[in-house]
Design an enzyme around this catalytic site. Structure first.
Site, PDB file in Angstrom:
ATOM      1  N   ALA A   1       0.852  -1.190   0.000  1.00  0.00           N
ATOM      2  CA  ALA A   1       0.000   0.000   0.000  1.00  0.00           C
ATOM      3  C   ALA A   1       0.886   1.237   0.000  1.00  0.00           C
ATOM      4  O   ALA A   1       2.033   1.196   0.447  1.00  0.00           O
ATOM      5  CB  ALA A   1      -0.890  -0.004   1.232  1.00  0.00           C
TER       6      ALA A   1
ATOM      7  N   GLU B   1       4.571  -5.262   7.205  1.00  0.00           N
ATOM      8  CA  GLU B   1       3.750  -4.225   7.839  1.00  0.00           C
ATOM      9  C   GLU B   1       4.149  -3.999   9.298  1.00  0.00           C
ATOM     10  O   GLU B   1       4.025  -2.908   9.824  1.00  0.00           O
ATOM     11  CB  GLU B   1       2.267  -4.593   7.762  1.00  0.00           C
ATOM     12  CG  GLU B   1       1.651  -4.518   6.369  1.00  0.00           C
ATOM     13  CD  GLU B   1       1.840  -5.786   5.549  1.00  0.00           C
ATOM     14  OE1 GLU B   1       2.725  -6.591   5.872  1.00  0.00           O
ATOM     15  OE2 GLU B   1       1.105  -5.944   4.549  1.00  0.00           O
TER      16      GLU B   1
HETATM   17  C1  LIG Z   1      -7.528  -9.658  -1.734  1.00  0.00           C
HETATM   18  C2  LIG Z   1      -7.116  -8.604  -2.680  1.00  0.00           C
HETATM   19  C3  LIG Z   1      -5.748  -8.018  -2.453  1.00  0.00           C
HETATM   20  C4  LIG Z   1      -5.609  -6.790  -3.280  1.00  0.00           C
HETATM   21  C5  LIG Z   1      -4.447  -5.893  -2.836  1.00  0.00           C
HETATM   22  C6  LIG Z   1      -4.395  -4.606  -3.621  1.00  0.00           C
HETATM   23  C7  LIG Z   1      -5.149  -3.523  -2.978  1.00  0.00           C
HETATM   24  C8  LIG Z   1      -4.828  -3.315  -1.543  1.00  0.00           C
HETATM   25  C9  LIG Z   1      -3.690  -2.322  -1.269  1.00  0.00           C
HETATM   26  C10 LIG Z   1      -3.688  -1.904   0.189  1.00  0.00           C
HETATM   27  C11 LIG Z   1      -3.307  -3.049   1.114  1.00  0.00           C
HETATM   28  C12 LIG Z   1      -3.449  -2.591   2.563  1.00  0.00           C
HETATM   29  C13 LIG Z   1      -2.993  -3.673   3.519  1.00  0.00           C
HETATM   30  C14 LIG Z   1      -1.489  -3.949   3.444  1.00  0.00           C
HETATM   31  O1  LIG Z   1      -1.264  -5.142   4.184  1.00  0.00           O
HETATM   32  C15 LIG Z   1      -0.674  -2.792   4.071  1.00  0.00           C
HETATM   33  C16 LIG Z   1       0.624  -2.515   3.368  1.00  0.00           C
HETATM   34  O2  LIG Z   1       0.887  -2.929   2.267  1.00  0.00           O
HETATM   35  S1  LIG Z   1       1.695  -1.477   4.231  1.00  0.00           S
HETATM   36  C17 LIG Z   1       3.133  -1.348   3.152  1.00  0.00           C
HETATM   37  C18 LIG Z   1       3.979  -2.574   3.196  1.00  0.00           C
HETATM   38  N1  LIG Z   1       5.167  -2.412   2.360  1.00  0.00           N
HETATM   39  C19 LIG Z   1       6.375  -2.016   2.844  1.00  0.00           C
HETATM   40  O3  LIG Z   1       6.532  -1.781   4.023  1.00  0.00           O
HETATM   41  C20 LIG Z   1       7.524  -1.888   1.857  1.00  0.00           C
HETATM   42  C21 LIG Z   1       8.038  -0.453   1.827  1.00  0.00           C
HETATM   43  N2  LIG Z   1       9.142  -0.290   0.885  1.00  0.00           N
HETATM   44  C22 LIG Z   1      10.398  -0.738   1.174  1.00  0.00           C
HETATM   45  O4  LIG Z   1      10.657  -1.388   2.162  1.00  0.00           O
HETATM   46  C23 LIG Z   1      11.475  -0.411   0.163  1.00  0.00           C
HETATM   47  O5  LIG Z   1      10.995   0.643  -0.655  1.00  0.00           O
HETATM   48  C24 LIG Z   1      11.837  -1.586  -0.765  1.00  0.00           C
HETATM   49  C25 LIG Z   1      10.611  -2.111  -1.472  1.00  0.00           C
HETATM   50  C26 LIG Z   1      12.515  -2.688   0.057  1.00  0.00           C
HETATM   51  C27 LIG Z   1      12.813  -1.063  -1.829  1.00  0.00           C
HETATM   52  O6  LIG Z   1      13.897  -0.401  -1.176  1.00  0.00           O
HETATM   53  P1  LIG Z   1      14.901   0.479  -2.056  1.00  0.00           P
HETATM   54  O7  LIG Z   1      15.366  -0.314  -3.228  1.00  0.00           O
HETATM   55  O8  LIG Z   1      15.897   1.054  -1.099  1.00  0.00           O
HETATM   56  O9  LIG Z   1      14.014   1.658  -2.649  1.00  0.00           O
HETATM   57  P2  LIG Z   1      13.382   2.893  -1.825  1.00  0.00           P
HETATM   58  O10 LIG Z   1      12.957   2.472  -0.480  1.00  0.00           O
HETATM   59  O11 LIG Z   1      14.284   4.062  -1.965  1.00  0.00           O
HETATM   60  O12 LIG Z   1      12.040   3.149  -2.674  1.00  0.00           O
HETATM   61  C28 LIG Z   1      12.089   3.803  -3.944  1.00  0.00           C
HETATM   62  C29 LIG Z   1      10.972   4.818  -3.936  1.00  0.00           C
HETATM   63  O13 LIG Z   1       9.722   4.103  -3.836  1.00  0.00           O
HETATM   64  C30 LIG Z   1       9.026   4.580  -2.687  1.00  0.00           C
HETATM   65  N3  LIG Z   1       8.253   3.492  -2.069  1.00  0.00           N
HETATM   66  C31 LIG Z   1       8.666   2.228  -1.868  1.00  0.00           C
HETATM   67  N4  LIG Z   1       7.691   1.499  -1.266  1.00  0.00           N
HETATM   68  C32 LIG Z   1       6.640   2.350  -1.089  1.00  0.00           C
HETATM   69  C33 LIG Z   1       5.332   2.205  -0.513  1.00  0.00           C
HETATM   70  N5  LIG Z   1       4.884   1.045  -0.048  1.00  0.00           N
HETATM   71  N6  LIG Z   1       4.527   3.298  -0.479  1.00  0.00           N
HETATM   72  C34 LIG Z   1       4.958   4.489  -0.982  1.00  0.00           C
HETATM   73  N7  LIG Z   1       6.180   4.695  -1.568  1.00  0.00           N
HETATM   74  C35 LIG Z   1       7.005   3.615  -1.594  1.00  0.00           C
HETATM   75  C36 LIG Z   1      10.083   5.112  -1.770  1.00  0.00           C
HETATM   76  O14 LIG Z   1       9.510   6.022  -0.852  1.00  0.00           O
HETATM   77  C37 LIG Z   1      11.022   5.753  -2.742  1.00  0.00           C
HETATM   78  O15 LIG Z   1      10.451   6.980  -3.157  1.00  0.00           O
HETATM   79  P3  LIG Z   1      11.330   8.330  -3.118  1.00  0.00           P
HETATM   80  O16 LIG Z   1      11.856   8.448  -1.717  1.00  0.00           O
HETATM   81  O17 LIG Z   1      12.454   8.098  -4.110  1.00  0.00           O
HETATM   82  O18 LIG Z   1      10.386   9.423  -3.507  1.00  0.00           O
END
Ligand SMILES: CCCCCCCCCCCCC[C@H](O)CC(=O)SCCNC(=O)CCNC(=O)[C@H](O)C(C)(C)COP(=O)(O)OP(=O)(O)OC[C@H]1O[C@@H](n2cnc3c(N)ncnc32)[C@H](O)[C@@H]1OP(=O)(O)O
Length: 258
Positions: free
Chosen positions: A65, A132
């Site tokens: 998300a 998460e």
């Molecule tokens: C049954 C049907 C299912 C349907 C699903 C679809 C719809 C539902 C969607 C909502 C789901 C809600 C429930 C869910 O369980 C909750 C979540 O998903 S919470 C989020 C969980 N994810 C994370 O914690 C991962 C976060 N990201 C990272 O850890 C890292 O980015 C990475 C992926 C390991 C990559 O690391 P790096 O290579 O170092 O790259 P960067 O970190 O620098 O990222 C580059 C750039 O992307 C931006 N970014 C990365 N992930 C997210 C994100 N999740 N949200 C927003 N932005 C993200 C990051 O900020 C960087 O941006 P910049 O700083 O360059 O502007």
């Protein structure tokens, strides 16, 4: 309709839907989720389409998300909006098969999205996770429920509590994914599988998908009863006649039922 955060191509009975937010690791923003659901429903309603492939980029299927969007929300916001409540129902209502082609990160909602598809073909670069817990929340759309059913309690608990990532090879060994292929072969393999499904009897494909999915929703005896009644109903189709005749006449079946 033109989409901003996804690309859709329909070719030879297969709809390819690619998430397209490269600057945010395909983070699942409200806009992207809305466009994705609409694209899936349009593909499901398109008579030319017989199978759907959902893909991301080489680096990320989807990193979950959109944290930037969620960071400013509070309990009242998400509770009153019943955030993401309809997503599960709308994806579950898609009758045609959806293959998830996963390379790179499938994290949080990205992993949940892949698990909501009918099967996953993973590149050897794929990494699955429900991190998460690192954000002070828990998975919110299948990451504790589907994952536990797909890989078992220990691995699901490990991944949800530690936030660790599961590499592709472990994901295949654990039953989370169906196949692992070299990254450069991922789309060829996924599209090939979709083409193969598209050549089958469409009515049998829809019935088989419904039957397998029912196995997660009911008891074994009830599921066997459901499967048997669907099996019997196949004998009312032209495709059953064509399929069995083609085998006996040692020729390729030409399925007709839509
Ligand atoms: C049954 C049907 C299912 C349907 C699903 C679809 C719809 C539902 C969607 C909502 C789901 C809600 C429930 C869910 O369980 C909750 C979540 O998903 S919470 C989020 C969980 N994810 C994370 O914690 C991962 C976060 N990201 C990272 O850890 C890292 O980015 C990475 C992926 C390991 C990559 O690391 P790096 O290579 O170092 O790259 P960067 O970190 O620098 O990222 C580059 C750039 O992307 C931006 N970014 C990365 N992930 C997210 C994100 N999740 N949200 C927003 N932005 C993200 C990051 O900020 C960087 O941006 P910049 O700083 O360059 O502007």
């Amino acid at each position: 309709m033109a989409f901003e955060t996804i690309n859709v191509e329909v070719d030879d009975h297969v709809a390819l839907i690619k998430l397209d937010r490269p600057d945010a690791m395909n983070a699942l923003s409200q806009q992207l989720v809305g466009e994705l659901l609409q694209a899936l429903e349009e593909a499901d309603a398109n008579e030319k389409v017989r199978c759907i492939v959902l893909a991301g980029s080489d680096k990320a299927f989807a990193a979950g998300a959109d944290i930037k969007e969620m960071a400013k929300l509070g309990f009242v916001d998400v509770f009153n909006a019943n955030l993401f409540a309809q997503v599960n129902d709308r994806i579950a209502a898609i009758r045609k098969p959806i293959i998830a082609a996963v390379a790179g990160y499938a994290l949080g909602g990205g992993c949940e999205l892949a698990m909501a598809c009918d099967f996953i073909i993973a590149a050897d670069t794929a990494k699955f996770g429900q991190p998460e817990i690192n954000l002070g929340v828990i998975a919110g759309i299948g990451g504790t429920q589907r994952l536990a059913r797909f890989v078992g309690k220990s691995k699901a608990m490990d991944m949800n509590l530690t936030g660790r990532l599961m590499p592709a090879e472990e994901a295949e060994r654990s039953g989370l994914v169906s196949r692992v292929v070299p990254a450069k072969k991922l789309m060829e393999e996924a599209m090939g599988a979709a083409q193969k499904i598209a050549e089958k009897s469409q009515i049998s494909v829809l019935a088989a998908k419904e039957a397998v999915n029912r196995s997660y929703e009911t008891t074994l005896s009830e599921g066997l009863r459901f499967e048997r009644s669907l099996f019997h109903s196949m004998f009312a189709t032209e495709d059953q006649k064509e399929g069995m005749s083609a085998f006996l006449e040692k020729r390729q079946a030409q399925f007709r039922d839509k």
